[in-house]
Every structure is written in C-alpha cells, then in structure tokens.
Write a protein that holds these residues in place. Structure first.
Motif, short mmCIF file in Angstrom:
data_model
loop_
_atom_site.label_atom_id
_atom_site.label_comp_id
_atom_site.label_asym_id
_atom_site.label_seq_id
_atom_site.Cartn_x
_atom_site.Cartn_y
_atom_site.Cartn_z
N CYS B 78 3.01 -7.78 -9.37
CA CYS B 78 3.84 -7.25 -8.29
C CYS B 78 2.99 -6.88 -7.08
O CYS B 78 3.49 -6.80 -5.97
CB CYS B 78 4.61 -6.04 -8.77
SG CYS B 78 3.56 -4.69 -9.35
N GLY B 79 1.71 -6.62 -7.30
CA GLY B 79 0.82 -6.31 -6.18
C GLY B 79 0.83 -4.85 -5.77
O GLY B 79 0.26 -4.48 -4.75
N ARG B 80 1.46 -3.99 -6.56
CA ARG B 80 1.48 -2.59 -6.17
C ARG B 80 0.12 -1.94 -6.27
O ARG B 80 -0.21 -1.04 -5.50
CB ARG B 80 2.45 -1.83 -7.07
CG ARG B 80 3.87 -2.08 -6.71
CD ARG B 80 4.64 -0.86 -7.09
NE ARG B 80 6.06 -1.10 -7.01
CZ ARG B 80 6.97 -0.19 -7.31
NH1 ARG B 80 6.56 0.99 -7.72
NH2 ARG B 80 8.23 -0.45 -7.21
N CYS B 81 -0.69 -2.38 -7.22
CA CYS B 81 -2.03 -1.81 -7.38
C CYS B 81 -2.84 -2.08 -6.12
O CYS B 81 -3.54 -1.21 -5.61
CB CYS B 81 -2.72 -2.38 -8.60
SG CYS B 81 -2.56 -4.14 -8.80
N GLU B 82 -2.67 -3.29 -5.59
CA GLU B 82 -3.36 -3.65 -4.36
C GLU B 82 -2.87 -2.79 -3.21
O GLU B 82 -3.63 -2.37 -2.35
CB GLU B 82 -3.10 -5.13 -4.08
CG GLU B 82 -3.82 -5.65 -2.88
CD GLU B 82 -3.39 -7.06 -2.53
OE1 GLU B 82 -2.31 -7.48 -2.97
OE2 GLU B 82 -4.13 -7.71 -1.79
N GLU B 83 -1.57 -2.52 -3.22
CA GLU B 83 -0.96 -1.77 -2.13
C GLU B 83 -1.47 -0.34 -2.09
O GLU B 83 -1.72 0.21 -1.02
CB GLU B 83 0.57 -1.80 -2.31
CG GLU B 83 1.30 -1.10 -1.18
CD GLU B 83 2.80 -1.18 -1.34
OE1 GLU B 83 3.28 -1.91 -2.21
OE2 GLU B 83 3.48 -0.50 -0.57
#
Lengths: 247, 179
Positions: B78-83
């Motif tokens: 989902c890319g939330r960690c990157e966010e």
C-alpha cells in the motif's frame, strides 16, 4: 516420514517429466477475488502462459499445480482439503497472494486460519496483493524450476551506534516540515515528497534573493501549470518565513 | 488465409516476452518495499501505519535491542510505510519477482541498539533515534546554548524524567517551561 521422502522423490520426478507443460487448478479459499482477476489477466494473450504449457483447468483431478488464493477461512477449509485430496499425488502447491502466503490483511480475522501453509505443505509462495501477471508467471516458472529464486531472507544487526542524518541537511527543520506538509497537501505523498525535496534543494543556498530568482526562473520554464502553482505556493511559505514579500 | 496473415503482420505481436526479457512496469508501480538500514531510526512509525501488520517492531529490554521485522508474504504494497517514514528509510521499488520456496526468505529483520537511561540504567529508546533528535535540534539552532543539558535530558528514560520533574519544585517548573 517414509511416505514424505517418497513424495519428495515423486515430486522431483514430476518436475522432470512435466518440464514445461503443467495444468493449474486454482482454489479460492475465501479471498477478495483480486487474485482471480490477476490470474485471468495472466492467462490472457498478453502474457500467454500457454506458450510454456501452463494451462488453467477446471478440475483438480487434472491438476499438477494447485494455486491457493485467499486466506484459509474456516468455512472453506473442507472444500480446500477436498480439492487437495482430489488432485493426483505428486502435486505442487502454490500459495498465491498476500492472503495465500500468510493470511494477508485478514490474518487476524476471527474466521481466518492463516495462509495455505496452515493446512498444506507449500512449495512456492507468490506474495503480492494481488501479484501482477508477470509475478504470477515468475512464480509458476519458479515452481517448475525454470527460474531461480531472487529474494533472500535478511538479518541486519547494528553493532555500533551509527548516526542518521536528517533528510534535508542545512535547512531549518521547521521550514522543511512546513514545505513538505504543503507539498503533500497539494500533490499527495509520493509526488509531494519529490517536489518538496526539489524545492528544498534551492533553499539550501540560504540567500533568499538567490532562491527567489531561481524559483521564478524555474516556474517560468515549467510547462505544467499545476507544478508551477505548487512551487509558487511553497515559495510563498518560504518567503513569509524569511520575511520577504512573495510578490 | 492470406488475408489473415496480412492482418496479423499489420497488427504485430501482442504477447510480452516476459521471462526472456524484463517487463516494464508502470511509473509509480508499488513493488517490494526496500529497507535502508542505515537511514532507519527505529521510531516504529511504519509498524504503526502498516495495515496488515506486515511490519512489526518489538523490544528486547534484556538484551537492549529493538528489532524491525517485515514479512513480504503479508505485505499488501500500500506504500503507507513509505509515506510515514520520517527519514526515507523505506521506499517501494519496482521489484515484483518475490516468489520464494522457503518462508524464511520472505522475512527481513533488523536489530538496533537501545540506549541505557543514565539515571536508572534501564534500556528505553533506540540510540539512533536520540542521535537523530540531537541532530534535528542542532539544525534548528536550539543546541548552541546548553548542549550538555539537552543531551542529559534526552538520555533519561521518560519514567525517571517524570520523577525528576515532579521531585524538584521551582527548578522543575523551569525545565517544563522549556519543553
């Protein structure tokens, strides 16, 4: 134990015999159907796995490979076991998708038992939510020993204390925060971060007039009016902070 | 027949040559989250944000180690960690060839050291995080006066800090006002 050794031998033989022609049966144990759609995309002419002899069949009795998608739910465990039993014995079991590998986002639901490996001995895990058609092809090719595994387990240990430098060296953290927040608000986290980094690269020079000149030049050359607008609003924040009028 | 051949020649080839040639992924494709150990401060923001708990953090207070774990088999990309990552230590890459034969190959684990509280001697926070806070303060020019004081303050665990502040009346009030 004896039977297991025998099965492993049979499986090795199967991989030798089937070489590149293999029938796949997919078992949905309670997924969201994202994986199914992706499997159907994978068997379309664009990826065309039938050129390797990979074919999706409608009966587990024809299958060499069982593709378990979705988390193993309580309600679907018996049908899954029936499908597993129905497949002729040297068979390859593939856990497909995040849910098939470990339960995925549903791993802590009350009716979920985990991935396919909570019931069956899994040969290959294909992670992804859902795996793209290319990832599907790669996983199946890996299951048949045509391609090598790329990913490796990693273990990193810090032996002595290392220093992590802040992201924007030489920029006041408060300013960096405000710029990044505004950029994210205007264009989302992915592009916002990139745009903020690009802007703060100019700020690093510390001379507000030089920054002003450079930004105005950049905005003039920018072909995308949205990007120019974002740069201008970031610039406004910076100019207010250093006490100049953005003009 | 000839008509058909002509048509196929006109249309060309639709099938991608994937396993023999690398396939091009779309820009912004969310693939394997790549972890940069040297940028991580073990703050745990990614573990809090991760919807399927693919990223987890746990503390071993006896060994003085905080560990970061990711299970790629559970990740939903989902890319939330990157966010949420404040230092940019984790970023989604275009890597999609993640299939593995062994479950252990789907895990990545990293261990960082914890800092000992200078007053009670117990482990409480990652040393990297404290160093990072110091570096941020330095950039904000808050450290020029009373560098030692800040360092002393940061290396005390929250429990001891609370006790200290509660224990020393007027002086403590001054210390609290500084926050």
């Amino acid at each position: 134990m004896d039977q297991e050794v025998k099965l492993a031998e049979l499986k090795a033989k199967l991989k030798n015999v089937i070489k590149r022609s293999v029938y796949v049966y997919r078992v949905d144990c309670g997924g969201c159907n994202g994986c199914e759609i992706e499997i159907f995309a994978a068997i379309s002419p664009v990826y065309d796995p039938e050129r390797f002899g990979i074919k999706v069949v409608a009966s587990p009795r024809h299958a060499d490979v069982l593709l378990f998608t979705g988390p193993m739910t309580r309600a679907m465990r018996l049908p899954a076991i029936r499908a597993y039993k129905a497949a002729p014995d040297p068979k390859i079991v593939v856990a497909y998708g995040a849910c098939g590998c470990s339960g995925g986002i549903f791993h802590d639901c009350y009716c979920v038992w985990g991935g396919a490996d909570s019931l069956f001995p899994v040969d290959v895990y294909i992670p992804g939510c859902p795996p793209t058609p290319a990832a599907t092809l790669y996983g199946l090719a890996m299951a048949l020993d045509l391609l090598q595994q790329k990913i490796k387990g990693e273990q990193l240990v810090e032996t002595e204390v290392t220093r992590v430098t802040p992201k924007y060296e030489g920029v006041c953290p408060d300013l960096a925060k405000d710029i990044e927040r505004e950029a994210r608000r205007l264009s989302g986290y992915l592009h916002g971060r990139r745009i903020a980094a690009q802007y703060l690269e100019f700020v690093r020079e510390k001379d507000p007039l030089a920054v002003d000149r450079k930004i105005k030049e950049l905005v003039k050359q920018e072909k995308d009016p949205r990007l120019a607008e974002i740069f201008l609003s970031l610039h406004k924040i910076y100019m207010e902070r250093v006490g100049h009028n953005a003009g | 027949m000839l008509k058909l051949l002509k048509k196929t020649l006109q249309v060309g080839q639709a099938t991608v040559e994937y396993p023999f040639k690398p396939v091009e992924v779309a820009p912004g494709f969310r693939g394997k989250p790549v972890y940069n150990f040297s940028r991580c401060i073990a703050c745990g923001a990614c573990a809090t944000a991760c919807p399927p708990n693919a990223i987890t953090m746990d503390c071993d207070l006896e060994r003085g180690i905080k560990s970061w774990n990711i299970n790629y088999g559970r990740c939903i990309f989902c890319g939330r960690c990157e966010e949420v990552c404040p230092t940019g230590a984790i970023a989604l890459s275009a890597e999609f060839e993640l299939a593995a034969a062994r479950k252990e190959d789907l895990y990545c684990r990293a261990e960082v050291q914890l800092c000992k509280c200078i007053s009670c001697g117990e482990y409480f926070g990652p040393s990297r995080e404290l160093e990072y806070v110091l570096a941020i303060l330095k950039q904000a020019r808050l450290l020029e006066s009373g560098h030692e004081g800040w360092e002393q303050l940061l290396k005390v665990c929250p429990k001891c800090r609370r006790r200290k502040i509660a224990g020393s009346g007027a002086k403590a009030l001054g210390a609290r006002a500084r926050f």
